[in-house]
Every structure is written in C-alpha cells, then in structure tokens.
Design a protein around this motif. Sequence first.
Motif, PDB file in Angstrom:
ATOM      1  N   LEU A  46       0.819  -1.203   0.000  1.00 29.78           N
ATOM      2  CA  LEU A  46       0.000   0.000   0.000  1.00 29.78           C
ATOM      3  C   LEU A  46       0.857   1.260   0.000  1.00 29.78           C
ATOM      4  O   LEU A  46       0.558   2.227  -0.711  1.00 29.78           O
ATOM      5  N   GLU A  47       1.908   1.251   0.793  1.00 27.97           N
ATOM      6  CA  GLU A  47       2.791   2.423   0.847  1.00 27.97           C
ATOM      7  C   GLU A  47       3.368   2.727  -0.533  1.00 27.97           C
ATOM      8  O   GLU A  47       3.354   3.879  -0.988  1.00 27.97           O
ATOM      9  N   LYS A  48       3.893   1.703  -1.198  1.00 27.50           N
ATOM     10  CA  LYS A  48       4.478   1.895  -2.528  1.00 27.50           C
ATOM     11  C   LYS A  48       3.403   2.313  -3.541  1.00 27.50           C
ATOM     12  O   LYS A  48       3.642   3.148  -4.415  1.00 27.50           O
ATOM     13  N   THR A  49       2.212   1.722  -3.411  1.00 29.02           N
ATOM     14  CA  THR A  49       1.113   2.021  -4.327  1.00 29.02           C
ATOM     15  C   THR A  49       0.653   3.461  -4.167  1.00 29.02           C
ATOM     16  O   THR A  49       0.446   4.183  -5.160  1.00 29.02           O
ATOM     17  N   VAL A  50       0.508   3.886  -2.938  1.00 27.32           N
ATOM     18  CA  VAL A  50       0.086   5.263  -2.646  1.00 27.32           C
ATOM     19  C   VAL A  50       1.091   6.259  -3.210  1.00 27.32           C
ATOM     20  O   VAL A  50       0.712   7.264  -3.839  1.00 27.32           O
ATOM     21  N   LYS A  51       2.366   5.999  -3.015  1.00 28.61           N
ATOM     22  CA  LYS A  51       3.395   6.913  -3.514  1.00 28.61           C
ATOM     23  C   LYS A  51       3.344   7.031  -5.036  1.00 28.61           C
ATOM     24  O   LYS A  51       3.601   8.102  -5.594  1.00 28.61           O
ATOM     25  N   ALA A  52       2.999   5.920  -5.704  1.00 30.04           N
ATOM     26  CA  ALA A  52       2.946   5.925  -7.171  1.00 30.04           C
ATOM     27  C   ALA A  52       1.704   6.620  -7.712  1.00 30.04           C
ATOM     28  O   ALA A  52       1.712   7.098  -8.848  1.00 30.04           O
ATOM     29  N   LEU A  53       0.644   6.678  -6.902  1.00 30.88           N
ATOM     30  CA  LEU A  53      -0.643   7.175  -7.405  1.00 30.88           C
ATOM     31  C   LEU A  53      -1.087   8.508  -6.805  1.00 30.88           C
ATOM     32  O   LEU A  53      -2.000   9.141  -7.345  1.00 30.88           O
ATOM     33  N   MET A  54      -0.470   8.937  -5.718  1.00 27.67           N
ATOM     34  CA  MET A  54      -1.030  10.047  -4.947  1.00 27.67           C
ATOM     35  C   MET A  54      -1.009  11.391  -5.681  1.00 27.67           C
ATOM     36  O   MET A  54      -1.793  12.290  -5.349  1.00 27.67           O
ATOM     37  N   ASN A  55      -0.157  11.549  -6.670  1.00 31.09           N
ATOM     38  CA  ASN A  55      -0.154  12.803  -7.428  1.00 31.09           C
ATOM     39  C   ASN A  55      -1.247  12.846  -8.491  1.00 31.09           C
ATOM     40  O   ASN A  55      -1.545  13.909  -9.042  1.00 31.09           O
ATOM     41  N   GLU A  56      -1.852  11.690  -8.760  1.00 26.85           N
ATOM     42  CA  GLU A  56      -2.873  11.593  -9.795  1.00 26.85           C
ATOM     43  C   GLU A  56      -4.272  11.340  -9.236  1.00 26.85           C
ATOM     44  O   GLU A  56      -5.270  11.725  -9.840  1.00 26.85           O
ATOM     45  N   PHE A  57      -4.321  10.694  -8.063  1.00 24.48           N
ATOM     46  CA  PHE A  57      -5.607  10.297  -7.485  1.00 24.48           C
ATOM     47  C   PHE A  57      -5.690  10.706  -6.019  1.00 24.48           C
ATOM     48  O   PHE A  57      -4.676  10.738  -5.311  1.00 24.48           O
ATOM     49  N   HIS A  58      -6.908  10.972  -5.578  1.00 25.00           N
ATOM     50  CA  HIS A  58      -7.174  11.167  -4.154  1.00 25.00           C
ATOM     51  C   HIS A  58      -7.452   9.798  -3.560  1.00 25.00           C
ATOM     52  O   HIS A  58      -8.424   9.136  -3.928  1.00 25.00           O
ATOM     53  N   ILE A  59      -6.598   9.367  -2.635  1.00 24.92           N
ATOM     54  CA  ILE A  59      -6.644   8.011  -2.090  1.00 24.92           C
ATOM     55  C   ILE A  59      -6.963   8.055  -0.601  1.00 24.92           C
ATOM     56  O   ILE A  59      -6.520   8.948   0.122  1.00 24.92           O
ATOM     57  N   ALA A  60      -7.737   7.074  -0.143  1.00 25.89           N
ATOM     58  CA  ALA A  60      -8.008   6.904   1.278  1.00 25.89           C
ATOM     59  C   ALA A  60      -7.913   5.419   1.614  1.00 25.89           C
ATOM     60  O   ALA A  60      -7.963   4.561   0.720  1.00 25.89           O
ATOM     61  N   VAL A  61      -7.777   5.122   2.896  1.00 25.34           N
ATOM     62  CA  VAL A  61      -7.590   3.739   3.340  1.00 25.34           C
ATOM     63  C   VAL A  61      -8.449   3.469   4.573  1.00 25.34           C
ATOM     64  O   VAL A  61      -8.534   4.313   5.469  1.00 25.34           O
ATOM     65  N   ILE A  62      -9.072   2.291   4.599  1.00 25.80           N
ATOM     66  CA  ILE A  62      -9.646   1.740   5.824  1.00 25.80           C
ATOM     67  C   ILE A  62      -8.721   0.620   6.257  1.00 25.80           C
ATOM     68  O   ILE A  62      -8.480  -0.329   5.509  1.00 25.80           O
ATOM     69  N   GLU A  63      -8.185   0.744   7.443  1.00 28.56           N
ATOM     70  CA  GLU A  63      -7.151  -0.178   7.936  1.00 28.56           C
ATOM     71  C   GLU A  63      -7.738  -1.101   8.996  1.00 28.56           C
ATOM     72  O   GLU A  63      -8.260  -0.642  10.009  1.00 28.56           O
ATOM     73  N   GLY A  64      -7.683  -2.413   8.759  1.00 26.77           N
ATOM     74  CA  GLY A  64      -8.203  -3.382   9.709  1.00 26.77           C
ATOM     75  C   GLY A  64      -7.101  -4.120  10.442  1.00 26.77           C
ATOM     76  O   GLY A  64      -6.176  -4.638   9.818  1.00 26.77           O
ATOM     77  N   ASP A  65      -7.214  -4.171  11.759  1.00 24.04           N
ATOM     78  CA  ASP A  65      -6.289  -4.939  12.594  1.00 24.04           C
ATOM     79  C   ASP A  65      -7.007  -5.347  13.872  1.00 24.04           C
ATOM     80  O   ASP A  65      -8.001  -4.718  14.278  1.00 24.04           O
ATOM     81  N   LEU A  66      -6.503  -6.375  14.520  1.00 22.47           N
ATOM     82  CA  LEU A  66      -7.067  -6.748  15.809  1.00 22.47           C
ATOM     83  C   LEU A  66      -6.807  -5.651  16.852  1.00 22.47           C
ATOM     84  O   LEU A  66      -7.666  -5.336  17.669  1.00 22.47           O
ATOM     85  N   ALA A  67      -5.595  -5.078  16.806  1.00 18.03           N
ATOM     86  CA  ALA A  67      -5.217  -4.065  17.785  1.00 18.03           C
ATOM     87  C   ALA A  67      -4.154  -3.144  17.193  1.00 18.03           C
ATOM     88  O   ALA A  67      -3.536  -3.469  16.169  1.00 18.03           O
ATOM     89  N   THR A  68      -3.966  -2.009  17.814  1.00 16.88           N
ATOM     90  CA  THR A  68      -3.002  -0.953  17.478  1.00 16.88           C
ATOM     91  C   THR A  68      -3.394  -0.190  16.209  1.00 16.88           C
ATOM     92  O   THR A  68      -4.248  -0.631  15.433  1.00 16.88           O
ATOM     93  N   GLU A  69      -2.736   0.939  16.001  1.00 22.45           N
ATOM     94  CA  GLU A  69      -2.900   1.731  14.785  1.00 22.45           C
ATOM     95  C   GLU A  69      -1.570   1.853  14.052  1.00 22.45           C
ATOM     96  O   GLU A  69      -1.336   2.800  13.309  1.00 22.45           O
ATOM     97  N   ARG A  70      -0.704   0.884  14.239  1.00 26.76           N
ATOM     98  CA  ARG A  70       0.648   0.976  13.673  1.00 26.76           C
ATOM     99  C   ARG A  70       0.649   1.103  12.156  1.00 26.76           C
ATOM    100  O   ARG A  70       1.360   1.932  11.592  1.00 26.76           O
ATOM    101  N   ASP A  71      -0.131   0.248  11.484  1.00 30.40           N
ATOM    102  CA  ASP A  71      -0.153   0.314  10.017  1.00 30.40           C
ATOM    103  C   ASP A  71      -0.848   1.579   9.542  1.00 30.40           C
ATOM    104  O   ASP A  71      -0.437   2.195   8.549  1.00 30.40           O
ATOM    105  N   ALA A  72      -1.902   1.984  10.240  1.00 24.43           N
ATOM    106  CA  ALA A  72      -2.601   3.226   9.883  1.00 24.43           C
ATOM    107  C   ALA A  72      -1.656   4.421   9.990  1.00 24.43           C
ATOM    108  O   ALA A  72      -1.665   5.321   9.142  1.00 24.43           O
ATOM    109  N   GLU A  73      -0.827   4.427  11.029  1.00 28.02           N
ATOM    110  CA  GLU A  73       0.114   5.540  11.215  1.00 28.02           C
ATOM    111  C   GLU A  73       1.137   5.588  10.088  1.00 28.02           C
ATOM    112  O   GLU A  73       1.558   6.674   9.668  1.00 28.02           O
TER     113      GLU A  73
END
Length: 219
Positions: A46-73
């Motif tokens: 996702l990180e690599k994908t966002v970097k490749a697309l963020m200048n062309e598209f408005h992107i958002a993410v819903i992040e699922g995990d059992l606990a923590t917000e580490r990946d969301a951060e």
Amino acid sequence: MKIKLQEDVLKDQNLAAAFNRETFQKNHTLVINLMSSPGAGKTSLLEKTVKALMNEFHIAVIEGDLATERDAERLRSLGIETVQINTGGGCHLDARMIAKTLPEFKLNAIDILFIENIGNLVCPSGYDLGQDYKVVVLSVPEGNDKMPKYPVMFRRTDITIINKIDLLPYVSFDLEEAQINLKEINPQAQLIALSAKMGEGMEEWINWIKDAHRQCIKP
C-alpha cells in the motif's frame, strides 16, 4: 429433531454490503479489498502504491487490525486519510464495520479507497464488503502450498499478487507452479508478481489500478 433455519444468518451483512456498493458507485469511488496472511506485505504494498498514485488520485484507506494503529500511522505519515478499525479479536472485517466508517470520508472526493483486511487466509474471503475488487497478496516465503491449502480465498479474488519476489533466490518458491495452481483454482484470476520493497513488477499493478479506475468512472 432437525431444525431448519429459514433466514440467512448473513442477511444484515449482505444488506450492508449492498448499501456500501451503492454508495461507492454513486460517488465513482474505486474500492479494493486487500487480503493476505499476516506478514505478506499488504501495508508495504500500500505504501508503494500510494506513492505511485497520490499525485494523480485522491486516495483513502480503511485499515483493519485486531489491535493498534501501527499500520494506519504508516499510511497517515504519507498524508493519506486513513480510518482504523480494531476488531479486538475478530478475524475479518465485515460490511457493517465498513459502513460505520463511511461518514468519516468525503467519498465524492475520493478516487480510490483501499480496505486493508485482517491478516488471515480464511475468514475475510467469505465477506462481501461492497468492494469492486478483491485482491489477495501471497509472499514467496509462505510457499507454494498456500493456494491448494486455502483454495476458497484464491477462488474468490480477482487478482493474486505474489509479493517479495526479490527473495526468490533464497526460498523454495516456484512462480510457474503458482500460476498453474491459480489457474486450476480460479481460471479467471490474474497473477501479478512483484516486490513491493524493491519496486520490481509494480508497474503492472499500478497500471491495473488505473484501468480499474477508468472502468469505475464510466457512466
């Protein structure tokens, strides 16, 4: 004595999925449900994908995990609007969870919404979230046996991504065997081999997303 269940136990879930799908389509938002086992590299992809697309598209993410917000951060650090869902023990996201997050987004301004599902090769495959596409990520250290052992996941997805191909010289994984296994399980599915870490093969994945978005915005 045999008891018949006349009502679909997933009725509310499926109604929520239909609501989500109608909402996404109305706003021309491409939605990709990204699934894998833990550690396959969904967030790195996702990180690599966002970097490749963020200048062309408005992107958002819903992040699922059992606990923590580490990946969301990690994703927020790239400037991407990310809403965290912590299940507290649940092994998958469902459509009702997704529906509850939608008021937090201005969907009419979002071109692409990624849903990063809970790391699990079993439960997430059975739940429609209202997405346009399901994508499963399999990393080469997991081995060639995962497709035959978890066929339902690969049968229900549109794209299978083989990640971490930079490790092919060091692990026992055969890309040709993976392609054969996928064709036996899901003849319509596409396989993309890449390394999110090194960037190899990312162009095919990015081009697939761009084409999917073009299809999404067609009247």
